[in-house]
Design a protein around this motif. Structure first.
Motif, short mmCIF file in Angstrom:
data_model
loop_
_atom_site.label_atom_id
_atom_site.label_comp_id
_atom_site.label_asym_id
_atom_site.label_seq_id
_atom_site.Cartn_x
_atom_site.Cartn_y
_atom_site.Cartn_z
N ASN A 84 -11.20 4.60 17.26
CA ASN A 84 -9.88 5.19 17.56
C ASN A 84 -9.02 5.24 16.30
O ASN A 84 -7.82 4.92 16.33
N THR A 85 -9.64 5.65 15.21
CA THR A 85 -8.95 5.62 13.91
C THR A 85 -9.13 6.95 13.19
O THR A 85 -10.22 7.53 13.20
N VAL A 86 -8.06 7.39 12.56
CA VAL A 86 -8.10 8.56 11.70
C VAL A 86 -7.77 8.11 10.27
O VAL A 86 -6.94 7.23 10.07
N TYR A 87 -8.45 8.72 9.31
CA TYR A 87 -8.32 8.33 7.91
C TYR A 87 -7.80 9.49 7.06
O TYR A 87 -7.94 10.65 7.43
N LEU A 88 -7.21 9.13 5.93
CA LEU A 88 -6.85 10.13 4.94
C LEU A 88 -7.27 9.60 3.58
O LEU A 88 -6.66 8.65 3.07
N GLN A 89 -8.32 10.16 3.05
CA GLN A 89 -8.77 9.82 1.70
C GLN A 89 -8.00 10.69 0.72
O GLN A 89 -8.06 11.92 0.80
N MET A 90 -7.28 10.05 -0.19
CA MET A 90 -6.44 10.77 -1.14
C MET A 90 -6.95 10.51 -2.55
O MET A 90 -6.95 9.36 -3.00
N ASN A 91 -7.38 11.56 -3.20
CA ASN A 91 -7.90 11.47 -4.57
C ASN A 91 -7.01 12.26 -5.51
O ASN A 91 -6.22 13.11 -5.08
N ARG A 92 -7.16 11.98 -6.81
CA ARG A 92 -6.39 12.68 -7.85
C ARG A 92 -4.92 12.73 -7.48
O ARG A 92 -4.29 13.80 -7.50
N LEU A 93 -4.37 11.60 -7.15
CA LEU A 93 -2.98 11.53 -6.70
C LEU A 93 -2.01 11.92 -7.80
O LEU A 93 -2.26 11.66 -8.99
N LYS A 94 -0.92 12.52 -7.38
CA LYS A 94 0.12 12.99 -8.28
C LYS A 94 1.45 12.33 -7.90
O LYS A 94 1.63 11.94 -6.74
N PRO A 95 2.40 12.26 -8.82
CA PRO A 95 3.71 11.68 -8.47
C PRO A 95 4.36 12.38 -7.28
O PRO A 95 5.04 11.73 -6.48
N GLU A 96 4.13 13.67 -7.14
CA GLU A 96 4.74 14.40 -6.01
C GLU A 96 4.11 14.06 -4.67
O GLU A 96 4.59 14.50 -3.62
N ASP A 97 3.04 13.27 -4.68
CA ASP A 97 2.47 12.78 -3.42
C ASP A 97 3.20 11.54 -2.91
O ASP A 97 2.93 11.07 -1.80
N THR A 98 4.12 11.02 -3.71
CA THR A 98 4.89 9.85 -3.29
C THR A 98 5.69 10.16 -2.04
O THR A 98 6.47 11.12 -2.00
N ALA A 99 5.48 9.35 -1.01
CA ALA A 99 6.13 9.59 0.28
C ALA A 99 5.70 8.48 1.24
O ALA A 99 4.80 7.69 0.94
N GLY B 248 -1.38 2.14 2.42
CA GLY B 248 -0.56 2.64 1.33
C GLY B 248 -0.43 1.62 0.21
O GLY B 248 -0.89 0.48 0.31
N GLY B 249 0.21 2.06 -0.87
CA GLY B 249 0.41 1.17 -2.00
C GLY B 249 0.90 1.91 -3.22
O GLY B 249 1.28 3.08 -3.14
N LEU B 250 0.88 1.20 -4.34
CA LEU B 250 1.29 1.76 -5.62
C LEU B 250 0.04 2.08 -6.42
O LEU B 250 -0.85 1.23 -6.59
N VAL B 251 -0.03 3.29 -6.92
CA VAL B 251 -1.21 3.73 -7.67
C VAL B 251 -0.76 4.62 -8.82
O VAL B 251 0.30 5.27 -8.74
N GLN B 252 -1.53 4.64 -9.87
CA GLN B 252 -1.21 5.50 -11.01
C GLN B 252 -1.67 6.94 -10.75
O GLN B 252 -2.55 7.19 -9.91
N THR B 253 -1.08 7.85 -11.47
CA THR B 253 -1.49 9.25 -11.39
C THR B 253 -2.99 9.37 -11.63
O THR B 253 -3.53 8.76 -12.56
N GLY B 254 -3.64 10.15 -10.76
CA GLY B 254 -5.08 10.31 -10.86
C GLY B 254 -5.87 9.32 -10.03
O GLY B 254 -7.10 9.48 -9.88
N GLY B 255 -5.20 8.34 -9.47
CA GLY B 255 -5.87 7.32 -8.67
C GLY B 255 -6.14 7.78 -7.25
O GLY B 255 -5.87 8.93 -6.87
N SER B 256 -6.68 6.85 -6.46
CA SER B 256 -7.07 7.16 -5.08
C SER B 256 -6.55 6.08 -4.13
O SER B 256 -6.37 4.92 -4.53
N LEU B 257 -6.34 6.50 -2.90
CA LEU B 257 -6.01 5.59 -1.81
C LEU B 257 -6.66 6.12 -0.54
O LEU B 257 -6.85 7.33 -0.40
#
Length: 119
Positions: free
Chosen positions: A76-91, A9-18
């Motif tokens: 033994n790992t699961v990933y979540l690629q998150m693209n085009r992030l929005k402020p409402e994805d903050t959690a 996790g981290g801090l990212v701008q709108t439209g960014g990816s994590l």
């Protein structure tokens, strides 16, 4: 003892990816259905994405076409690629094993990883 350790996790701008990672131990990972959840302040925890042990994926409507869940059974790992992030994805994002064919979590929650999307 089951352990689920989320990271990425981290801090990212709108439209960014994590890319989030969840390392699991104490389970037979290769035969476990896995899921990512998130909880925003003042809101209930919600299911974001699920991947079955066979690789079938499901997504919440709010993240469909933006997020991708995947797994690496060798790690033994699961990933979540998150693209085009929005402020409402903050959690805070959590992973867990889910009962087969459901979105119901099976084990105690880890500490999660915080995702903050700035506008």
């Amino acid at each position: 003892q089951v352990q689920l350790v989320e990271s990425g996790g981290g801090l990212v701008q709108t439209g960014g990816s994590l890319r989030l990672s969840c390392a699991a131990s104490g389970i037979i990972f290769s035969t476990s259905d896995m899921a990512w959840y998130r909880q925003a302040p003042g809101k209930r925890r919600e299911l974001v994405a699920r991947v079955t042990f066979g690789g079938t994926t499901n997504y919440a409507d709010s993240v469909k076409d933006r997020f991708t869940i995947s797994r690496d059974n060798a790690k033994n790992t699961v990933y979540l690629q998150m693209n085009r992030l929005k402020p409402e994805d903050t959690a805070t994002y959590f992973c867990n094993v889910v009962f087969t064919g459901t979105g119901i979590s099976r084990y105690s929650w880890g500490v999660g990883t915080q995702v903050t999307v700035s506008s």
